[in-house]
Design an enzyme around this catalytic site. Structure first.
Site, PDB file in Angstrom:
ATOM      1  N   ASP A  51       5.797 -22.954 -37.250  1.00  0.00           N
ATOM      2  CA  ASP A  51       6.029 -24.232 -37.908  1.00  0.00           C
ATOM      3  C   ASP A  51       5.036 -25.282 -37.437  1.00  0.00           C
ATOM      4  O   ASP A  51       4.304 -25.084 -36.457  1.00  0.00           O
ATOM      5  CB  ASP A  51       7.458 -24.720 -37.620  1.00  0.00           C
ATOM      6  N   TYR A 110       8.570 -15.368 -27.730  1.00  0.00           N
ATOM      7  CA  TYR A 110       8.348 -16.812 -27.700  1.00  0.00           C
ATOM      8  C   TYR A 110       8.773 -17.367 -26.349  1.00  0.00           C
ATOM      9  O   TYR A 110       9.672 -16.833 -25.702  1.00  0.00           O
ATOM     10  CB  TYR A 110       9.169 -17.519 -28.788  1.00  0.00           C
TER      11      TYR A 110
END
Length: 245
Positions: A51, A110
């Site tokens: 994003d 992540y």
């Protein structure tokens, strides 16, 4: 021939990975550089779609080129001059014609970085939290994550995916230097999922919800019941695994 790129980027200047109309993305920046150097219209496919503002320590992407790349070092240097200081191309790898950067990835990791001490050197890539958090409780909630597969409660609404199922193999908070770092590994992630998971875990750490309530949020399959989406600058795509790399 098909090639893989191995790269990293600081996501702050970009409107995410994916090409956006009237906005600069990581993908469009690399495609323009490749097309200019190779003198051919080049499209790339990334291992994921980070994003706006999210960073990548390691990202892979594939592209097709009608010719052969004889001098990869020269091409890498040319690309790095064109893409600017916030993207780094590290390697170009020969792969089979059916290799796919997104669908062949077996896992993605992540990391989310939190600091509890204000610092002018940490804020660009971490979330500053002046209050203490109960990381033991947050890690109890992390174990709950691994018992479930449907993460609709942590997914951005109205996405085009066919399923919200993911297999989470690892999720844990621990101290790394001056930071508290959340690491999560799964076969795939939904849009906005990691930031929503972190936001809900922070609610556990603040004592606003219990570990049992955290599990109920997962079972509700309702994004509105989960915590807020955390700021993007502290999130990094840390690693992507392939069976053949």
């Amino acid at each position: 021939m098909r090639y893989f790129l191995r790269l990293s980027y600081n996501g702050a200047p970009y409107h995410g990975w994916q090409v956006q109309p009237n906005a600069v993305s990581v993908q469009s920046t690399i495609e323009e550089a490749l097309s200019m150097v190779l003198r051919e219209s080049i499209s790339i496919v990334g291992a994921g779609r980070t994003d706006t503002g999210v960073n990548a320590r390691m990202m892979f992407a594939h592209f097709d080129y009608t010719g052969a790349i004889s001098d990869k070092c020269k091409l890498i240097n040319s690309l790095n001059r064109l893409v600017g200081k916030n993207i780094a191309i590290y390697d170009i790898i020969d792969v089979s014609d059916d290799a796919h950067a997104r669908f062949d990835a077996t896992s993605r990791t992540y990391k989310y970085f939190v600091t509890h001490e204000k610092s002018p050197f940490h804020y660009p890539f971490s979330w500053y939290c002046p209050q203490s958090l109960d990381y033991d409780k947050m890690n109890e909630a992390c174990e709950v994550l691994k018992r479930h597969i449907d993460f609709t409660s942590f997914s951005k609404l109205h996405t085009d995916v066919k399923t919200n199922n993911c297999r989470i193999d690892y999720a844990h908070w621990k101290q790394e230097g001056e930071m508290m770092v959340f690491t999560i590994t799964a076969d795939r992630f939904l849009r906005n999922m990691v930031r929503a998971v972190v936001g809900t875990l922070v609610e556990v750490g603040r004592g606003k919800i219990s570990v049992e309530e955290f599990e109920q949020i997962i079972l509700k399959k309702d994004r509105c019941s989960a915590g807020t989406s955390m700021p993007p600058q502290a999130l990094f795509l840390w690693n992507v695994e392939y069976p053949y790399l």
